[in-house]
Design an enzyme around this catalytic site. Structure first.
Site, mmCIF file in Angstrom:
data_model
loop_
_atom_site.group_PDB
_atom_site.id
_atom_site.type_symbol
_atom_site.label_atom_id
_atom_site.label_comp_id
_atom_site.label_asym_id
_atom_site.label_seq_id
_atom_site.Cartn_x
_atom_site.Cartn_y
_atom_site.Cartn_z
ATOM 1 N N GLY A 89 34.864 47.570 96.841
ATOM 2 C CA GLY A 89 35.648 46.540 96.166
ATOM 3 C C GLY A 89 37.031 47.038 95.821
ATOM 4 O O GLY A 89 37.330 48.222 95.902
ATOM 5 N N ARG A 90 37.872 46.085 95.481
ATOM 6 C CA ARG A 90 39.229 46.424 95.070
ATOM 7 C C ARG A 90 39.510 45.780 93.731
ATOM 8 O O ARG A 90 39.139 44.640 93.502
ATOM 9 C CB ARG A 90 40.252 45.857 96.049
ATOM 10 C CG ARG A 90 40.273 46.561 97.354
ATOM 11 C CD ARG A 90 41.329 45.973 98.250
ATOM 12 N NE ARG A 90 41.190 46.597 99.575
ATOM 13 C CZ ARG A 90 42.211 46.922 100.334
ATOM 14 N NH1 ARG A 90 43.438 46.654 99.942
ATOM 15 N NH2 ARG A 90 42.013 47.480 101.497
ATOM 16 N N GLY A 91 40.161 46.502 92.909
ATOM 17 C CA GLY A 91 40.565 45.923 91.632
ATOM 18 C C GLY A 91 42.055 46.048 91.495
ATOM 19 O O GLY A 91 42.760 46.367 92.456
ATOM 20 N N GLY A 92 42.517 45.794 90.285
ATOM 21 C CA GLY A 92 43.944 45.863 90.050
ATOM 22 C C GLY A 92 44.476 47.280 90.093
ATOM 23 O O GLY A 92 45.665 47.495 90.231
ATOM 24 N N MET A 93 43.589 48.261 89.987
ATOM 25 C CA MET A 93 44.142 49.617 89.899
ATOM 26 C C MET A 93 43.644 50.570 90.957
ATOM 27 O O MET A 93 44.215 51.632 91.142
ATOM 28 C CB MET A 93 43.853 50.192 88.519
ATOM 29 C CG MET A 93 42.382 50.331 88.243
ATOM 30 S SD MET A 93 42.127 51.283 86.757
ATOM 31 C CE MET A 93 40.355 51.394 86.748
ATOM 32 N N GLY A 94 42.593 50.219 91.663
ATOM 33 C CA GLY A 94 42.127 51.152 92.663
ATOM 34 C C GLY A 94 41.148 50.504 93.619
ATOM 35 O O GLY A 94 40.722 49.365 93.412
ATOM 36 N N VAL A 96 37.455 50.901 95.398
ATOM 37 C CA VAL A 96 36.200 51.605 95.212
ATOM 38 C C VAL A 96 35.502 51.731 96.567
ATOM 39 O O VAL A 96 35.360 50.740 97.296
ATOM 40 C CB VAL A 96 35.290 50.853 94.222
ATOM 41 C CG1 VAL A 96 34.025 51.667 93.971
ATOM 42 C CG2 VAL A 96 36.026 50.589 92.925
ATOM 43 N N LYS A 111 36.416 55.919 93.158
ATOM 44 C CA LYS A 111 37.535 55.001 92.971
ATOM 45 C C LYS A 111 38.831 55.739 93.304
ATOM 46 O O LYS A 111 39.145 56.757 92.674
ATOM 47 C CB LYS A 111 37.590 54.492 91.535
ATOM 48 C CG LYS A 111 38.574 53.350 91.356
ATOM 49 C CD LYS A 111 38.325 52.650 90.034
ATOM 50 C CE LYS A 111 38.770 51.214 90.052
ATOM 51 N NZ LYS A 111 38.209 50.419 88.964
ATOM 52 N N ASP A 243 39.230 47.750 78.072
ATOM 53 C CA ASP A 243 39.374 46.730 79.119
ATOM 54 C C ASP A 243 38.031 46.085 79.443
ATOM 55 O O ASP A 243 37.658 45.953 80.601
ATOM 56 C CB ASP A 243 39.987 47.365 80.375
ATOM 57 C CG ASP A 243 40.463 46.308 81.377
ATOM 58 O OD1 ASP A 243 40.720 45.165 80.945
ATOM 59 O OD2 ASP A 243 40.549 46.621 82.575
#
Lengths: 959, 217
Positions: A89-94, A96, A111, A243
């Site tokens: 997956g992808r998030g706002g900061m990295g 995975v 990550k 968060d």
């Protein structure tokens, strides 16, 4: 740099070098370039910081585009001991990845952060620290962190691999906004939501939205309790999550909730990311309001968990705004709709838990995550909660405490509603029950009306002081009324104006409750006019006009019923004059003239009647003043007069009613009537109201002369009333500014009269900003175009004085646009003067200041075309200064921009023919700059365009 | 400070023949810049479905197929040729994914009309503002941002384009000149002018150029 490449702009070549070095990770300094290229020093200093910003922007943009991170075109296959298997997956900061740790033969999640995200050494340090802290957490509901590392410039951390989706996906599925299957399950398979829901809620997704299924609510509470447990544990270790949001809460195959990214998300996010779009809004949505102020403690995590549970209860975010500014505002303002309003099946206790956790004030939330876990457990076991429900009254009270200024006004409104209710019911009683107690009821009703009226009056007096003209003693006032008590009005705001406008209707309602409607109608009209005054000062001209017209309508209706009441006519005349001032501001000169002529008509009876009521004579003088200072519609003559500028009507100072009988004049010595201009032949009287678009100079002079005569008489009779010398000063001042230019040999004699009067007023009434403003304008009334080199020093002295007064004004009253407009003009005049004096660097600074103020004004008041005309004038001056400073390329751009802006303005306002004059000048100067750049064809073209505008301008002149 | 000519400004004599091996080399050398073009121009709505890496992959295959046409083409450098292929690939992808309403290539790809991905100017602003403001007051930042947003929206598309090419896609002055079909001198004047206008806009934002702790002066 090697030899200058003639093929390129010298600055551009340097800029390229500068940005390339930044891209290589160097941190080149601006001063280094300045030192090597002194000839370009100014431009380097001006533009290099912007280049640096653009480069940083790019890195950030690449780091997270559209809220998702990217590794910048790099394909990862291995990071040290870890073999990358697939992206989870992808998030706002990295990003995975699932990876295999080869030495231990275990599957992990890893990550990876984009290369640029930890450039700042402080941030890197913080990341390392948080990763160590997070690795120390061992809890059944916390994703275990194994460690952090760095390879090939990529920072990453390694954690326990959870085979399961985040709560965000689950909520999406429950709300039926996500597809039935999502990747993210074990070994890259799709998530089986039905199986998951069966574990969490004892029902498959297809079944659980049968709404009042108690198993679902218990399931939600269980999720909440697990997270609260995890938080309680971590908080006890001194680690905040910072968060918490659905995306950071993973559901594993056993249906247990696992909190991920402890402390790390925020360590990676420098504050700036908060303003980013996309995925960051996802984080923003769950942030506690105090976090925007940089305050975070355990209760912020509790808040975020509360919002997550809210979303599980209602299947929608508590704050749905998708625009981040709006979202932040909503969060800061506070409470979301109650969950039970969205879904009535939500159990009351569960709602209480969520509302307690998400209270805006941290002090009203659960004091600890453990306390929240306790209440969630109590809900699961069906035991009574420890948290107390907040009543609606308490919620309202909290709101008021957050908004004290508004609340106090709102409080007045509430009080009025209550009083009105008393009045109305009493009125009803009065008509239905004619027996015992009737008299008492009636008295009560009357008392309530009186109280309500008095309350309203007080509000208006405090927030919108009446500019009632000085009433000489008419036998009303007592002894103490001799003391003129001028207090400074409170600071104005649009909100106050809007609230006052709302309060106006109460006068109407009160009028319906009493037999004596006249007084209340007078009050309504008066209050309406005061609202107009406020709106006018705030530059809300449309609203001001509406308020004035409303007041006029009321007075006119009353005047029809009692034609014998002369005071009504005076009131109407006064407002007509105010309206005229408004029309002048918006350039509607014909309408302005007709408004003043209407006023004149109403006041005619007072003409040449020294025994008429002083307020009538004063208003007449004011009417003459307006008619006498109307800006000349003749194009070309740059309107130098302050009156021709964007002055709203002259708001007069607040005075207490009935404030004093005639006394000895104690002000400064009155000047003798100026005989110079006044001795010019006057047109035959009766022609003053000639039809036509405007009045001749002679007519205007006659108007002004009449005004001066009346005012001198009034000032002598009533020396205590400051309004009379004030108005008189304006007449002297604007005589000079209106006609002085055509009579340059005439000295500044009238202006000095005006200044003497105004200085006296400012000294006696230091809190009345209007006096100060008019004094400032009088100092500034220097006709730059006619200042000769001998006059430079004196002109500069006057203008600097004006600037000093202006400082006081804009500092004390920052939201009065006319003060800013005036300041821009003073700066502009100074810059023109300095240009003539060849003090170019100073001139440039002033011109830029003027332009900047003007640009801000235009942004606030796009409806006032004059602001834009003046902006064009300021730009032209600045461009001329730049050209004189031998900065042809900057001057070129400025001329070009100005031509464009003026053309657009002219298209919108073809009636502003003087724009042709401005364009003519602009193109002519532009042409000489083009010639100096060697662009002769373009210069010729510019001259042709200038000629076209000159023709258009002359044609209009002849018409 | 590095002295001397820049790679982009004084290119080696034009390579006229490109074989598959040297193409792979050029592609790999310029991969980051090409990726920037894709990343910058990819429509935000496609980001969930299309990975920039895949776009590059597709563009590479297209380049291999058209290899023999390079020699006769007017592209001054292999990089500019590759970039053109990347742009064309992007247009095709947008067309494919976004359907009829986006079929107009001008809205997707062609540079000369300033066809930006929708959110560009807004995200550009938000990051600029985020970049320079202090973390203390989020509310102030929101206000600043709104003001700059408006201002940047009004910026001339040509100016925006020049800034994007120079900064976001890291094109050199001569490459920009070729891209826009103008002389190098004109391209450099345009860049400086655009920069100056951007600066003027940003300077109107109170506090923007205060506390520039990230730029060493």
């Amino acid at each position: 740099m090697s030899a200058v490449d003639p093929q390129r702009h010298p600055l551009e070549a340097l800029a390229e070098d500068f940005m390339e070095r930044q891209r290589r990770g160097e941190n080149p300094s601006v001063s280094e370039y300045v030192a090597k290229h002194p000839d370009l020093a100014d431009e380097i200093r001006e533009l290099f910081p912007t280049i640096a910003s653009m480069e940083r922007l790019k890195s950030m943009q690449e780091r997270t585009h559209g809220g998702r991170v990217s590794l910048g075109g790099v394909k990862l296959e291995r990071l040290g001991d870890y073999r990358i298997l697939r992206e989870i997956g992808r998030g706002g900061m990295g990003i995975v990845f699932e990876a295999e740790q080869e030495s231990l033969h275990r599957r992990v999640a890893i990550k990876v952060l984009p290369r640029q995200s930890l450039l700042d050494p402080r941030q890197l340090e913080r990341f390392d620290r948080e990763a160590r802290l997070a690795a120390a957490l061992h809890h059944t509901n916390i994703v275990q962190i194994y460690g952090a590392g760095e390879n090939d410039g990529f920072h990453y951390y390694v954690m326990q691999l959870i085979q399961g989706p985040g709560l965000d996906a689950l909520i999406g599925r429950l709300a039926r906004t996500s597809p039935a299957a999502l990747p993210g399950g074990a070994n890259g398979t799709a998530v089986d939501f039905d199986a998951l829901c069966l574990k969490l809620f004892g029902a498959a997704t297809g079944d659980i939205r049968s709404d009042d299924d108690p198993a679902y609510w218990r399931g939600v509470a269980l999720i909440g309790r697990q997270v609260a447990d995890a938080l309680a544990y971590a908080h006890a270790q001194g680690t905040l999550h910072r968060d918490i949001k659905p995306g950071n809460l993973l559901v594993d195959e056993q249906g247990a909730v696992q909190v991920t990214d402890f402390g790390l998300a925020k360590a990676l996010q420098s504050s700036q990311d908060l303003t980013q779009s996309g995925g960051i809004t996802g984080t923003l949505r769950y942030m506690a309001p105090e976090q925007f102020e940089g305050k975070t403690d355990a209760r912020s995590d509790i808040y975020s968990l509360g919002l997550t549970l809210y979303e599980l209860l209602t299947l929608q975010p508590a704050f749905r705004e998708s625009d981040r500014s709006a979202l932040m505002r909503r969060i800061i303002e506070g409470e979301a709709p109650r969950p039970r309003n969205l879904n009535p099946h939500v159990p009351r206790d569960l709602e209480t838990i969520v509302l307690t956790a998400t209270a805006r004030d941290p002090g009203h939330r659960y004091a600890s995550a453990a306390a929240m876990a306790e209440d969630l457990q109590r809900f699961i076991e069906d035991r009574p909660l420890l948290a107390r429900r907040t009543s609606s009254l308490e919620r309202a009270w909290r709101w008021c405490r957050r908004n004290p200024a508004v609340a106090s006004l709102t409080g007045v409104a509430v009080l009025l509603v209550v009083l009105l209710a008393v009045v109305s019911s009493a009125g009803y009683v009065r008509t239905t029950r004619a027996l015992q107690g009737e008299a008492r009821q009636r008295r009560e009703a009357e008392a309530s009306v009186e109280l309500a009226t008095a309350t309203l009056d007080r509000v208006f007096d405090r927030l919108a002081p009446s500019r009632a003209i000085a009433l000489p003693d008419l036998g009303i006032g007592g002894d103490e009324s001799n003391v003129i008590n001028l207090t400074a009005p409170p600071p104005l705001s649009r909100e106050t104006a809007a609230l006052l406008e709302d309060l106006l209707i109460f006068y109407g309602k009160l009028a319906a409750q009493t037999d004596d409607t006249t007084l209340l109608r007078l009050k309504t009209a008066d209050a309406s006019r005061r609202v107009g005054d406020i709106r006018c000062q705030l530059g809300q001209y449309k609203e001001a006009e509406a308020a004035y017209r409303r007041a006029i309508a009321i007075y006119e209706t009353m005047a029809k019923h009692s034609p014998e009441d002369l005071s009504l006519g005076i009131e109407i005349a006064r407002i007509q004059n105010d309206l005229g001032g408004l029309c002048r501001i918006s350039g509607r000169f014909a309408e302005e003239r007709s408004a003043h002529l209407t006023a004149l008509d109403l006041l005619k009876s007072s003409e040449s009647n020294a025994s008429a009521a002083p307020e009538a004579r004063f208003e007449l003088a004011r009417t003459y003043y307006f008619l006498g200072t109307r800006p000349s519609p003749a194009p070309g003559a740059e309107p130098q007069s302050p009156a021709g500028r964007l002055r709203p009507s002259e708001p007069l100072p607040p005075l207490q009613e009935g404030q004093g009988r005639p006394r000895e004049y104690r002000g400064p010595p009155l000047p003798v009537p100026p005989d110079g201009p006044l001795s010019e032949p006057l047109p035959p009287s009766g022609q003053a109201e000639l039809e036509g678009p405007g009045d001749s100079d002679a007519q205007q002079k006659q108007y002004l002369r009449s005004a001066i005569e009346i005012l001198q008489d009034l000032t002598t009779r009533y020396p205590d009333a400051p309004n009379y010398p004030h108005m008189l000063a304006l007449c002297y001042r604007d005589w000079q500014t209106t006609f002085g230019a055509r009579n340059p040999s005439k000295t500044m004699e009238n202006m000095d009269h005006a200044i003497t009067l105004l200085e006296g007023l400012v000294q006696n009434y230091p809190d009345i900003s209007e006096y100060r403003f008019d004094l400032c304008e009088a100092y500034a009334a220097v006709d730059i175009r006619h200042v000769t080199s001998e006059g430079f020093a004196d002109a500069e002295k006057r203008l600097r004085k004006a600037l000093g007064v202006s400082d006081t004004l804009v500092t004390r009253y920052p939201n009065i646009p006319s003060y800013w407009a005036s300041r821009a003009h003073i700066e502009h005049q100074i810059s023109t003067l300095l240009l003539n004096m060849q003090r170019l660097a100073e001139a440039q600074t002033c011109a830029r200041d003027a332009l900047q103020i003007q640009t801000t004004l235009i942004a606030q008041f796009p409806d006032v075309p004059y602001y834009q005309v003046w902006e064009g004038m300021f730009r032209l001056t600045l461009a001329n200064i730049l050209a004189t400073q031998s900065k042809p390329s900057e001057a070129h751009d400025m001329f070009e921009e100005n031509a464009k802006a003026l053309a657009i303005l002219l298209e919108k306002h073809p009636e502003m023919v003087f724009l042709h004059g401005l364009l003519d000048q602009n193109y002519r100067h532009y042409a000489s700059v083009l010639r100096s750049l060697g662009l002769h064809d373009e210069a010729a073209e510019a001259i042709r365009t200038a000629d076209e505008h000159r023709r258009a301008y002359r044609a209009s002149d002849r018409r | 400070m590095v002295e001397g000519p820049h790679e982009g400004e004084h290119p080696a004599p034009r390579v006229t023949v490109l074989d598959e091996q040297s193409l792979a080399q050029v592609f790999s050398d310029n991969r980051e810049r090409l990726w920037r073009t894709v990343n910058f121009r990819l429509h935000s709505r496609l980001r969930d479905r299309v990975d920039p890496d895949d776009v590059l992959q597709e563009a590479y295959l297209a380049a291999v197929q058209r290899l023999q046409h390079y020699g006769a083409s007017a592209y001054p450098t292999p990089f500019i040729w590759l970039r053109a292929i990347v742009r064309q690939t992007l247009v095709d992808i947008h067309r494919h994914h976004m359907g009829a309403q986006m079929r107009d290539a001008r809205r997707e790809g062609a540079l000369h009309t300033g066809g930006y991905p929708e959110a560009t100017s807004i995200s550009m602003v938000s990051r600029l503002v985020g970049d320079i403001t202090s973390p203390s007051s989020a509310a102030v930042r929101v206000d600043l941002m709104n003001r700059v947003e408006q201002a940047l929206e009004e910026m001339d598309p040509v100016d925006r384009e020049v800034l994007a090419l120079r900064h976001f896609e890291e094109l050199s002055n001569s490459e920009v000149a070729h891209e826009l079909g103008i002389e190098q001198k004109a391209a450099s004047i345009r860049y400086v002018r655009a920069l100056r206008r951007l600066k003027a806009i940003l300077a109107q934002v109170p506090g923007f150029f205060d506390g520039e702790d990230h730029v060493r002066s």
